[in-house]
Write a protein that holds these residues in place. Structure first.
Motif, PDB file in Angstrom:
ATOM      1  N   HIS A   1       6.958  -6.407   3.123  1.00 13.93           N
ATOM      2  CA  HIS A   1       6.088  -6.077   2.077  1.00 13.93           C
ATOM      3  C   HIS A   1       6.193  -6.426   0.626  1.00 13.93           C
ATOM      4  CE1 HIS A   1       8.046  -2.770   0.174  1.00 13.93           C
ATOM      5  NE2 HIS A   1       8.657  -2.570   1.371  1.00 13.93           N
TER       6      HIS A   1
ATOM      7  N   LYS B   1       3.557  -8.853  -0.449  1.00 12.19           N
ATOM      8  CA  LYS B   1       2.431  -8.267  -0.963  1.00 12.19           C
ATOM      9  C   LYS B   1       2.454  -7.791  -2.220  1.00 12.19           C
ATOM     10  CE  LYS B   1      -1.252  -5.109   0.978  1.00 12.19           C
ATOM     11  NZ  LYS B   1      -1.705  -4.156   2.332  1.00 12.19           N
ATOM     12  N   ASN B   2       3.567  -7.060  -2.473  1.00  8.63           N
ATOM     13  CA  ASN B   2       4.112  -6.544  -3.708  1.00  8.63           C
ATOM     14  C   ASN B   2       3.797  -7.371  -4.871  1.00  8.63           C
ATOM     15  OD1 ASN B   2       4.073  -4.026  -2.264  1.00  8.63           O
ATOM     16  ND2 ASN B   2       6.577  -3.889  -2.513  1.00  8.63           N
TER      17      ASN B   2
END
Length: 331
Positions: free
Chosen positions: A204, A207-208
């Motif tokens: 993730h 995405k961050n």
């Protein structure tokens, strides 16, 4: 050989192709293992032939940018001392090969490498080549792993963003993705694209980084079965390699901005009513921001937003900070 970097401040006068939809390719190929082989001259030739085959998968799509993984010109399986011996033989030949490919296909190429910089320091680096094969810039990994540092790789300290003809590009490598202080330095510069040559995916964190930097994010991961993905500024995947193909190619529309729905919902509806299919408004749900994209190269998204007095998300969040600061100052 002397290597150099063109920082953004030196090249802001270059023309930008604002609103241009570009085509981006990522290849998550794994370099073959050469293990005990010491015939480095032959290994260099084999690596070049390897990349010839890999690049042939994506060049028919005429990409504007091709991203290759970390250490993509270093044989896997070599310990650091042998890697150093190899790069002393390899010198600049694989970079020259990639430069020739960039010229041939009129594309930017980013590739990860191990090299000695102009001071002779060992670096884990990402190299950006321009459409004519010229060296546009170089990024040195800011956060090598402890093992890399102990093996002699020196940490970078700069977080440059480079100007391409389609927009601004930042680069990060592998373990870098774990450090928010580096991400924040890139976020301050508002790159259009972040590229990520790596040996690990990051989960993730990809995405961050895309969302925090308001940027498209292109990962090229050299791991068997690990996906190399292209993400939009919302952090959502728009193209990915698969278990069958180690590459992905996708159109990327840089004529786009994140906009928060707060205070803008009615304005966005009016914008859509006027421009119809010349604009898309992508709502991922559960977040608040949407991605507004203009599909008309003659209509910059910022002009479109200004027409309807719509703040982009970056400015909206900064204004929220200012309103909060004024309130607290009154107490």
């Amino acid at each position: 050989m002397k290597r150099w970097i063109l920082p953004l401040l030196l090249i802001t006068s270059l023309p930008m192709l604002a609103g241009k939809q570009i085509r981006v390719a990522t290849i998550g190929a794994v370099i073959p293992g050469y293990h005990n082989r010491s015939d480095y001259e032959q290994v260099v030739e084999e690596i070049i032939r390897f990349w010839d085959r890999q690049l042939e998968q994506v060049v028919p799509d005429k990409p504007d940018l091709i991203v290759l993984p970390e250490f993509c010109d270093i044989p896997s399986g070599y310990p650091t001392p042998k890697q150093v011996d190899f790069i002393n033989t390899r010198k600049n030949r694989i970079q020259d090969y990639f430069a020739q490919k960039a010229r041939q296909h009129q594309t930017y190429i980013v590739f990860g490498t191990l090299l000695h910089d102009e001071k002779g320091l060992l670096r884990n680096s990402a190299v950006l080549l321009g459409r004519n094969g010229e060296l546009v810039g170089m990024y040195h990994k800011n956060f090598p792993t402890i093992g890399e540092i102990e093996s002699g790789i020196v940490s970078g300290t700069e977080a440059p963003v480079f100007q391409c003809d389609f927009g601004k590009m930042g680069m990060a490598i592998c373990f870098d993705l774990n450090f928010e202080e580096l991400r924040n330095r890139f976020a301050e510069q508002l790159p259009d694209i972040l590229v990520f040559p790596s040996m690990y995916h990051g989960g993730h964190m990809q995405k961050n980084w895309a969302y925090a930097c308001r940027a498209f994010f292109v990962g090229a991961i050299s791991g068997h079965g690990t996906r190399s993905e292209i993400r939009d500024p919302l952090g959502e995947v728009i193209a990915s390699s698969t278990n069958y193909n180690n590459y992905a190619v996708a159109p990327v529309n840089l004529n786009a901005r994140l906009v928060h729905l707060g205070y803008n919902d009615g304005k966005l509806k009016a914008l859509k009513a006027k421009y119809g299919n010349r604009v898309t408004i992508k709502d991922p749900g559960n977040l608040g921001p949407v991605l507004v994209s203009s599909h008309d190269d003659d209509l910059p998204v910022d002009q479109m937003l200004k027409e309807f007095s719509i703040e982009n998300m970056h400015d909206y969040f900064n204004r929220s900070r200012e309103v909060r600061a004024r309130q607290l100052k009154s107490f």
